[in-house]
Design an enzyme around this catalytic site. Structure first.
Site, PDB file in Angstrom:
ATOM      1  CG  HIS A  78      -2.117  -1.071   1.152  1.00 50.70           C
ATOM      2  ND1 HIS A  78      -2.696  -1.540   2.190  1.00 50.70           N
ATOM      3  CD2 HIS A  78      -2.862  -1.435   0.136  1.00 50.70           C
ATOM      4  CE1 HIS A  78      -3.586  -2.426   1.798  1.00 50.70           C
ATOM      5  NE2 HIS A  78      -3.769  -2.361   0.593  1.00 50.70           N
ATOM      6  CG  HIS A  96     -10.619  -5.863  -3.655  1.00 44.26           C
ATOM      7  ND1 HIS A  96     -11.100  -4.671  -3.684  1.00 44.26           N
ATOM      8  CD2 HIS A  96      -9.348  -5.741  -2.931  1.00 44.26           C
ATOM      9  CE1 HIS A  96     -10.482  -3.748  -2.793  1.00 44.26           C
ATOM     10  NE2 HIS A  96      -9.195  -4.550  -2.443  1.00 44.26           N
ATOM     11  CD  GLU A 156      -5.744  -2.379  -2.671  1.00 43.21           C
ATOM     12  OE1 GLU A 156      -6.449  -2.878  -1.794  1.00 43.21           O
ATOM     13  OE2 GLU A 156      -5.004  -1.482  -2.279  1.00 43.21           O
ATOM     14  CG  ASP A 160      -3.474  -6.416  -3.604  1.00 44.80           C
ATOM     15  OD1 ASP A 160      -4.410  -5.750  -4.165  1.00 44.80           O
ATOM     16  OD2 ASP A 160      -3.249  -6.681  -2.572  1.00 44.80           O
ATOM     17  CG  HIS A 163      -9.477  -3.267   2.253  1.00 53.04           C
ATOM     18  ND1 HIS A 163      -8.664  -2.253   2.192  1.00 53.04           N
ATOM     19  CD2 HIS A 163      -9.214  -3.914   1.155  1.00 53.04           C
ATOM     20  CE1 HIS A 163      -7.749  -2.589   1.197  1.00 53.04           C
ATOM     21  NE2 HIS A 163      -8.180  -3.563   0.579  1.00 53.04           N
ATOM     22  CG  ASP A 219      -7.841  -7.437   0.352  1.00 52.45           C
ATOM     23  OD1 ASP A 219      -6.735  -8.054   0.176  1.00 52.45           O
ATOM     24  OD2 ASP A 219      -8.245  -6.444  -0.354  1.00 52.45           O
ATOM     25  CE1 TYR A 264      -4.191  -8.487   4.507  1.00 56.15           C
ATOM     26  CE2 TYR A 264      -6.306  -8.361   5.365  1.00 56.15           C
ATOM     27  CZ  TYR A 264      -5.302  -8.486   4.365  1.00 56.15           C
ATOM     28  OH  TYR A 264      -5.980  -8.635   3.084  1.00 56.15           O
ATOM     29  CG  HIS A 267      -3.365 -10.570   0.611  1.00 56.38           C
ATOM     30  ND1 HIS A 267      -2.384 -10.480  -0.329  1.00 56.38           N
ATOM     31  CD2 HIS A 267      -3.951  -9.697   0.577  1.00 56.38           C
ATOM     32  CE1 HIS A 267      -2.621  -9.213  -1.000  1.00 56.38           C
ATOM     33  NE2 HIS A 267      -3.754  -8.753  -0.454  1.00 56.38           N
TER      34      HIS A 267
HETATM   35 FE1  FEO Z   1      -7.338  -4.459  -1.053  1.00 52.74          FE
HETATM   36 FE2  FEO Z   1      -5.264  -7.130  -1.042  1.00 52.74          FE
HETATM   37  O1  FEO Z   1      -6.118  -5.653  -1.786  1.00 52.74           O
END
Ligand code: FEO
Length: 394
Positions: A23, A79, A81, A83, A145, A164, A192, A225
């Protein structure tokens, strides 16, 4: 190497052993991370999430071991994002007929990230897509999130693909919770939560309660993750409910920075007082400590003392970012107090207290401030200050 996690369901993600910041340097990843992508083979073939773009080839190669990528029918984007969505464009080159599924906000976000003219199907809570013997069911999970976030659920396996949520930044050779050190796993899971989900705790509680009311069975949680929870998936759900509630240990952190050592002397005397009151403590000098680690420690501590020497009528520049971080995280149910030394004028404790109030923390004692170097008696006052704080977390 792809890893079979259930009959005809494979982990095809990537382990990023070397990433140390996430991030944009806001989150230290001392133990690396993984980008988890899951491939489901049925009459229809689905890929759940992808990986960070630099690992696209690894993802494609892992898929190829299991199936011809051109046969992929669906790519579920839980999601936006990068990643998790970073490799979708590359997968689509191999699977040009695949349809991308996600929430309406996910669709908007993906378009703004990749500008692709993708075949996209918007899904919402309760929608289902049959793959044959298995059916994907979707649950929007806004603010877990990001606003676009979504869970995918497969009833046949009682498998929750939670993106996530329930993840950890932990690179490991094992893919499952029973293949890694449990203490390290929970430490990374709490870090996390503290650094990503803490300010969203109300959403976390509400979503978990909503899923519990639906009575859906969960035997496995496969986040995007870290490791997959299969031994006891409820362990992480219960941990989330505890963290979201603000419950914590009888422990008080002492977080500070010091210009010429006076505020440091105060910090150490306060910590002695806390210990004498039968309460655990830990001291962190900000410039030599990792902010993300302190935040993790705070999640499981009932209180915090924040100290700074005064400079230019305010706090040291090394203390300010930590106060900023607290403003964003808004830690719940924490007691707090400020301290620090000054030469003339003062101002550090005022700045700290103003920030503690804005962060929603409960200031339980007027700040303690000392002019220049603390005397023996003044250090005794610091000791008593720590002892009084200890009483407040009993
Ligand atoms: Fe919100 Fe692992 O990205």
């Amino acid at each position: 190497m792809s890893v079979k996690i259930l009959d005809n369901i494979f982990w095809v993600g990537a382990v990023d052993w070397n990433v140390r910041n996430f991030h944009g340097f806001t989150y230290s990843t001392h133990r690396g991370t993984t980008y988890n992508s899951y491939l489901i083979i049925d009459e229809k073939i689905a890929l759940i999430d992808s990986v960070y773009a630099p690992f696209s080839k690894e993802l494609i190669d892992k898929i190829k071991v299991v199936v011809d990528p051109s046969k992929i029918d669906y790519i579920v984007a839980n999601h936006v994002e990068s990643d998790h969505s970073g490799a979708i464009s590359e997968v689509l080159k191999f699977a040009p007929n695949a349809k991308v599924l996600g929430t309406a906000r996910c669709k908007d976000g993906l378009q703004k990230h990749y500008f692709g003219n993708w075949n996209f199907q918007v899904v919402k809570t309760g929608d289902e897509v049959s793959l044959g013997s298995r059916t994907l069911k979707f649950f929007e999970a806004p603010m877990l999130h990001w606003p676009d976030s979504m869970f995918t659920y497969i009833e046949k396996d009682a498998l929750l693909l939670s993106n996530d949520a329930f993840g950890q930044h932990l690179a490991s050779s094992g893919r499952f919770d029973d293949e890694v050190d449990e203490d390290i796993l929970m430490e990374e899971a709490s870090k996390y939560y503290a650094n990503i989900l803490w300010p969203l705790s109300a959403f976390v509680t509400r979503k978990i309660e909503e899923v519990q009311k639906l009575g859906i069975k969960i035997k496995m949680i496969a986040p995007s993750h870290g490791i997959i929870w299969r031994g006891n998936p409820m362990k992480i759900v219960e941990a989330y409910l505890k963290w979201a509630s603000g419950a914590a240990k009888k422990r008080i952190l002492v977080v500070y920075d010091s210009m010429w050592g006076s505020t440091e002397k105060m910090a150490r005397a306060m910590a002695e007082g806390i210990i004498s009151g039968g309460v655990e403590t830990a001291i962190f000098r900000l410039p030599v400590s990792d902010r993300g680690d302190i935040i993790k420690e705070l999640l499981d501590s009932k209180g915090i003392l924040i100290g700074s020497s005064t400079i230019n009528n305010g706090v040291l520049p090394t203390v300010a970012p930590f106060l900023d971080e607290l403003l964003g995280l808004k830690p719940r149910n924490k007691i707090a107090a400020a301290f620090g030394s000054y030469g003339w004028g003062g101002g550090a404790i005022k700045t700290i207290e103003e920030n503690l109030v804005k962060a929603g923390m409960n200031i339980v004692s007027p700040a303690l401030t000392i002019n220049w170097v603390p005397t023996y008696d003044e250090l005794q006052k610091c000791y008593e200050f720590g002892k009084e704080m200890a009483k407040k977390v009993q």
